[in-house]
Design a protein around this motif. Structure first.
Motif, PDB file in Angstrom:
ATOM      1  N   SER A   1       0.985  -1.222  -0.093  1.00 37.45           N
ATOM      2  CA  SER A   1       0.014  -0.015   0.151  1.00 37.45           C
ATOM      3  C   SER A   1       0.825   1.314  -0.122  1.00 37.45           C
ATOM      4  CB  SER A   1      -0.851  -0.016   1.187  1.00 37.45           C
ATOM      5  OG  SER A   1      -1.975   0.819   0.929  1.00 37.45           O
TER       6      SER A   1
ATOM      7  N   TYR B   1      -0.627   5.655   3.460  1.00 37.76           N
ATOM      8  CA  TYR B   1      -0.992   5.497   5.016  1.00 37.76           C
ATOM      9  C   TYR B   1      -0.599   6.704   5.596  1.00 37.76           C
ATOM     10  CZ  TYR B   1      -2.801   1.045   4.771  1.00 37.76           C
ATOM     11  OH  TYR B   1      -3.623  -0.008   4.148  1.00 37.76           O
TER      12      TYR B   1
ATOM     13  N   ALA C   1       3.606  -5.570   6.897  1.00 37.70           N
ATOM     14  CA  ALA C   1       2.383  -4.573   6.592  1.00 37.70           C
ATOM     15  C   ALA C   1       2.921  -3.261   6.330  1.00 37.70           C
ATOM     16  CB  ALA C   1       1.701  -4.449   7.921  1.00 37.70           C
ATOM     17  N   PRO C   2       2.330  -2.088   5.584  1.00 39.38           N
ATOM     18  CA  PRO C   2       0.873  -2.627   5.163  1.00 39.38           C
ATOM     19  C   PRO C   2       0.961  -3.208   3.897  1.00 39.38           C
ATOM     20  CG  PRO C   2       1.646  -0.089   4.933  1.00 39.38           C
ATOM     21  CD  PRO C   2       2.601  -0.909   5.428  1.00 39.38           C
TER      22      PRO C   2
ATOM     23  N   ASP D   1      -1.986  -4.976   0.867  1.00 40.19           N
ATOM     24  CA  ASP D   1      -3.469  -5.127   0.755  1.00 40.19           C
ATOM     25  C   ASP D   1      -3.567  -6.215  -0.602  1.00 40.19           C
ATOM     26  OD1 ASP D   1      -4.886  -3.146   2.244  1.00 40.19           O
ATOM     27  OD2 ASP D   1      -4.247  -1.630   0.861  1.00 40.19           O
TER      28      ASP D   1
ATOM     29  N   ARG E   1      -6.411  -6.629   4.233  1.00 40.25           N
ATOM     30  CA  ARG E   1      -5.226  -6.108   4.684  1.00 40.25           C
ATOM     31  C   ARG E   1      -4.590  -6.120   5.784  1.00 40.25           C
ATOM     32  NH1 ARG E   1      -6.761   0.157   4.841  1.00 40.25           N
ATOM     33  NH2 ARG E   1      -6.660  -0.120   2.657  1.00 40.25           N
TER      34      ARG E   1
ATOM     35  N   ARG F   1      -1.961  -4.964   8.322  1.00 42.72           N
ATOM     36  CA  ARG F   1      -1.686  -3.613   8.935  1.00 42.72           C
ATOM     37  C   ARG F   1      -1.315  -3.874  10.625  1.00 42.72           C
ATOM     38  NH1 ARG F   1      -6.339   0.798  10.610  1.00 42.72           N
ATOM     39  NH2 ARG F   1      -4.863   1.689  11.990  1.00 42.72           N
TER      40      ARG F   1
ATOM     41  N   LYS G   1      -1.717  -2.335  13.482  1.00 41.53           N
ATOM     42  CA  LYS G   1      -2.615  -1.315  14.314  1.00 41.53           C
ATOM     43  C   LYS G   1      -1.638  -1.231  15.660  1.00 41.53           C
ATOM     44  CE  LYS G   1      -7.542  -1.151  15.238  1.00 41.53           C
ATOM     45  NZ  LYS G   1      -8.727  -1.744  15.487  1.00 41.53           N
TER      46      LYS G   1
ATOM     47  N   ASP H   1     -10.886   2.483   5.331  1.00 39.15           N
ATOM     48  CA  ASP H   1      -9.986   2.702   6.052  1.00 39.15           C
ATOM     49  C   ASP H   1     -10.578   2.576   7.513  1.00 39.15           C
ATOM     50  OD1 ASP H   1      -7.527   2.650   4.634  1.00 39.15           O
ATOM     51  OD2 ASP H   1      -8.782   4.392   3.578  1.00 39.15           O
TER      52      ASP H   1
END
Lengths: 242, 242
Positions: free
Chosen positions: A43, A46, A125-126, A128, A145, A147, A149, A199
């Motif tokens: 991706s 971000y 990550a990130p 997709d 995705r 990701r 977090k 998102d």
């Protein structure tokens, strides 16, 4: 009969694909199911500007204007909904599909039930994995995705969005299913409209969420097979049925 | 007809319970299902010594001796398997159930399908919700744990253990199901034997895992209803069936 669909136009090793496809077919054995091998895309955007704006507005008590690009004055126009890139495109809902196909090379699959086979789950990550799914007269966008977090702890988030209005989205139920190693995980929900921000759906965690350990348990040789089914749910029978 | 079962012997507000019970009944509407209101117990033992030992051994390439207490010399004796307390008890598998009932006051429920209604989900981690479930001639231990695997980010982990050997456990499949707000999440797996360590099952994430946001979506007024079903699976049909 099952056959390959190669997404994103990448040239892949056919023998490897055939093997993965055979295994996905074994797990999701319903005859006639389409297996789509989906390659990851690292991706580029971000944190996304549209959602940052939406979040700020929510904190101020204003409804999230996620589908309102800063430059959009015509409320019927929507910005590019592709979660991969910060794309300046905007247009009517009816032409979103052709924009996603032509500009972002997102493939579209037909069929009531398909298997989404995401490759290279180990990538950092990130990342997709995206396809469109044409079914029951509508088009849906499936986003998987990876990701972080929580820093250092990547998770996988999978959700389905209707390329249509929220009112139209309420007429459907989507199901994502993982099945491997005598374990099965099913997520069923109403798809969100693509006019909401993918998102923020993922940030809210209102989707299928997998820790890395669980994703590994369901993966086979670095690929994760997700069975996808969409049904109409005019009268939502999900809760009454149990 | 549904009726109350009050676990852990706590005196609860009956009106509040009746309301929660009514709501759980509405969601899991199969007639005759038993709804058990389970109160949380703030866990007293973290990190558990048995699993710390098991992990160290695994790193050294030795099989985890989770069911071997340091003081156990008779291999037929198992230590107390209650995940709540560091309990010095040890005994044969056949008397584990009576130990858990009498010493740790863990209630036991009968029935093929039950609803586990965990209250006070907002309590800080670490917290456990535990019941035993008697079904198909065996006893199972259901553990729901709130734990901060990543500091500041509590998650919920739910798993089912057979109070029996790993060979016996392979004959069963358990299903945990959440159903609320037009969302449904199902986890199906083979139960682990109680001779394996519940702490390591949860650390490995090989169970139903919920982020706080998802747990909130499925909770109603601070309580989480989990539908539980156990079936025999001599020939494991889970993967062939799809």
């Amino acid at each position: 009969m099952l056959f390959f669909t190669q997404c994103f136009g990448a040239v892949l090793d056919l023998i490897h694909l055939r093997f993965q496809h055979y295994k996905a077919k074994r797990v999701f054995s319903a005859a006639g199911q389409l297996v789509c091998v989906v390659n990851p895309t690292h991706s580029l955007k971000y944190a996304p500007t549209c959602c940052a704006a939406a979040q700020a507005s929510t904190e101020q008590g204003i409804l999230p204007p996620c589908h309102h690009h800063e430059a959009v004055h015509d409320p019927q126009l929507v910005p590019c909904t592709c979660p991969l890139f910060s794309c300046p495109w905007e247009g009517h809902l009816e032409v979103v599909v052709s924009h996603l196909r032509q500009t972002h090379r997102i493939n579209i699959l037909q069929g009531a039930e398909i298997v989404f086979l995401a490759t290279d789950m180990h990538l950092p990550a990130p990342t997709d994995w995206i396809i469109m799914h044409s079914c029951l007269g509508h088009q849906f966008l499936l986003v998987l995705r990876k990701r972080e977090k929580y820093e250092g702890h990547p998770q996988f988030f999978a959700t389905m969005m209707l390329i249509g209005t929220p009112t139209q989205a309420n007429n459907f139920t989507y199901r994502l299913e993982l099945n491997r190693n005598q374990r099965r995980l099913k997520w069923e929900a109403t798809p969100r409209s693509i006019l909401e921000c993918v998102d923020s759906v993922i940030s809210d965690g209102d989707c299928l969420v997998l820790n890395t350990s669980l994703a590994q348990l369901f993966s086979d040789n670095g690929s994760l097979a997700i069975g996808i089914a969409i049904t109409t749910s005019k009268v939502h029978s999900s809760e009454a049925e149990m």
